[in-house]
Design a protein around this motif. Sequence first.
Motif, PDB file in Angstrom:
ATOM      1  N   ALA A   1      12.511   2.962  -4.573  1.00 40.25           N
ATOM      2  CA  ALA A   1      13.028   4.280  -5.112  1.00 40.25           C
ATOM      3  C   ALA A   1      13.263   4.042  -6.685  1.00 40.25           C
ATOM      4  CB  ALA A   1      14.513   4.605  -4.600  1.00 40.25           C
ATOM      5  N   TYR A   2      13.656   2.833  -7.184  1.00 36.67           N
ATOM      6  CA  TYR A   2      13.601   2.748  -8.570  1.00 36.67           C
ATOM      7  C   TYR A   2      12.412   2.962  -9.172  1.00 36.67           C
ATOM      8  CZ  TYR A   2      13.951   0.117 -12.787  1.00 36.67           C
ATOM      9  OH  TYR A   2      13.788  -0.245 -14.145  1.00 36.67           O
ATOM     10  N   LEU A   3      11.082   2.417  -8.678  1.00 38.03           N
ATOM     11  CA  LEU A   3      10.115   2.434  -9.462  1.00 38.03           C
ATOM     12  C   LEU A   3       9.441   3.845  -9.338  1.00 38.03           C
ATOM     13  CD1 LEU A   3       8.417  -0.695  -7.865  1.00 38.03           C
ATOM     14  CD2 LEU A   3       9.172  -0.360 -10.356  1.00 38.03           C
ATOM     15  N   VAL A   4       9.722   4.425  -8.226  1.00 42.90           N
ATOM     16  CA  VAL A   4       9.290   5.999  -8.217  1.00 42.90           C
ATOM     17  C   VAL A   4      10.096   6.774  -9.156  1.00 42.90           C
ATOM     18  CG1 VAL A   4       9.526   7.890  -6.806  1.00 42.90           C
ATOM     19  CG2 VAL A   4       8.742   6.154  -5.893  1.00 42.90           C
TER      20      VAL A   4
ATOM     21  N   LEU B   1       1.048  -1.286   0.003  1.00 38.56           N
ATOM     22  CA  LEU B   1      -0.015  -0.118   0.005  1.00 38.56           C
ATOM     23  C   LEU B   1       0.765   1.275   0.012  1.00 38.56           C
ATOM     24  CD1 LEU B   1      -2.773  -0.991   2.617  1.00 38.56           C
ATOM     25  CD2 LEU B   1      -2.848  -1.089  -0.152  1.00 38.56           C
ATOM     26  N   ARG B   2       2.037   1.126   0.702  1.00 39.90           N
ATOM     27  CA  ARG B   2       2.830   2.215   0.751  1.00 39.90           C
ATOM     28  C   ARG B   2       3.313   2.689  -0.588  1.00 39.90           C
ATOM     29  NH1 ARG B   2       7.899   1.068   4.131  1.00 39.90           N
ATOM     30  NH2 ARG B   2       6.173   0.274   5.565  1.00 39.90           N
ATOM     31  N   LEU B   3       3.702   1.632  -1.506  1.00 35.16           N
ATOM     32  CA  LEU B   3       4.371   1.871  -2.758  1.00 35.16           C
ATOM     33  C   LEU B   3       3.029   2.493  -3.668  1.00 35.16           C
ATOM     34  CD1 LEU B   3       6.401   1.738  -5.001  1.00 35.16           C
ATOM     35  CD2 LEU B   3       5.812  -0.742  -5.176  1.00 35.16           C
ATOM     36  N   VAL B   4       2.100   1.711  -3.558  1.00 35.77           N
ATOM     37  CA  VAL B   4       0.910   2.192  -4.359  1.00 35.77           C
ATOM     38  C   VAL B   4       0.537   3.765  -4.120  1.00 35.77           C
ATOM     39  CG1 VAL B   4      -1.488   2.096  -4.596  1.00 35.77           C
ATOM     40  CG2 VAL B   4      -0.207   0.204  -4.725  1.00 35.77           C
TER      41      VAL B   4
ATOM     42  N   ILE C   1       8.891   9.035 -16.705  1.00 29.04           N
ATOM     43  CA  ILE C   1       7.487   8.735 -17.468  1.00 29.04           C
ATOM     44  C   ILE C   1       6.864   9.951 -17.709  1.00 29.04           C
ATOM     45  CG2 ILE C   1       5.079   8.006 -17.671  1.00 29.04           C
ATOM     46  CD1 ILE C   1       6.199   5.228 -16.707  1.00 29.04           C
ATOM     47  N   TYR C   2       6.654  10.959 -16.359  1.00 25.07           N
ATOM     48  CA  TYR C   2       6.019  12.214 -16.395  1.00 25.07           C
ATOM     49  C   TYR C   2       7.060  13.426 -16.650  1.00 25.07           C
ATOM     50  CZ  TYR C   2       2.078   9.716 -14.780  1.00 25.07           C
ATOM     51  OH  TYR C   2       0.683   9.020 -14.619  1.00 25.07           O
TER      52      TYR C   2
END
Length: 337
Positions: free
Chosen positions: A79-82, A47-50, A88-89
Amino acid sequence: MKKRILYIGNDLAINSFTATYISFFSKVLKKEGYEVRKASNKNNKALRLVEMLRLIAKHHKATDVVIIDTYGAMNFYYAYLVAKACQIYNLDYIPILHGGNLPDRLSDNRFLSKSLFGKAKMNVAPSLFLYNIFKEAGFDNLQIIPNSIELRKYPFKERSAFKPRLLWVRRFQGRYNPMLAVKVLENLLLTYPEAQLCMVGPEKDGSMKKCEAYAEKYKLPVTFTGKLKKKEWAAIAKDYDIFLNTTNIDNTPISVIEAMALGLGMLSTDVGGMHYLVTDGKDGLLVPAKDEVAMTNGVKQLIENPDDTRAMVRKAREKVTAFDWEVVKHDWNKLLE
């Protein structure tokens, strides 16, 4: 106009004084006039990552830069996914390099590391330890900005003598080797029957239970306070004289900087970036990791040579003035603007 910041890190209350930086740093950034959103305070890791990713998607148009607290354990993948979401943005992002085990990530996860750190606006290292390692790994987008504290909140106590009253402040986790502090106390009691130890911090992986069981079995005078806020443990520090940093892996821990500011005699294991923070024999003592004899002897040295210890303590306080937010904020303002 001040930049609009989205700050991604572990904002869990249970870690209020540990290595996580988000609670303190978000507050002082707001005082500087920045608009700051932060995430996440979710206990559940998924949930934190989401929530982290959701906030980037929701607020990317109203965000100028993303700050990412970056460590070497599971947080590395967050951190990598963030960072990928920022890419992307087309958002600028700045990883703050906290973890003493980040060097392992650079060698074990080279592809992910190149994507995460190579495309950052800047990677902020708190000391030469990680700066040099990242530089050697081929990264040029690096800047040293020290971890900071609000120095006025840490009153310096001048001690005429140093007694075997030991303070340990960290999360109870295997990598920080809290049992070493308990074993040092056990050794000291043979020479100083009045010795005592206070251990401040929350449980993480069962290490506290092991320390408590050992202390109870051998009737050792150890106080376990559990989690305390920074101001709470800073207040009780005046009743202790020597700070033990027993970790097996480290960078530039805030708790050590705070202890140096408070005037405690400093004794740490010589791991990771600690020798960049504590200069052995000048503003503290460094001993090998996992060596209870060396750490015990280090405590004795601090006690039995009070003039030398007072000199080291004063130099330690002088050193950490460079970590005061009123000094460090100028580097951050320049980078962010």
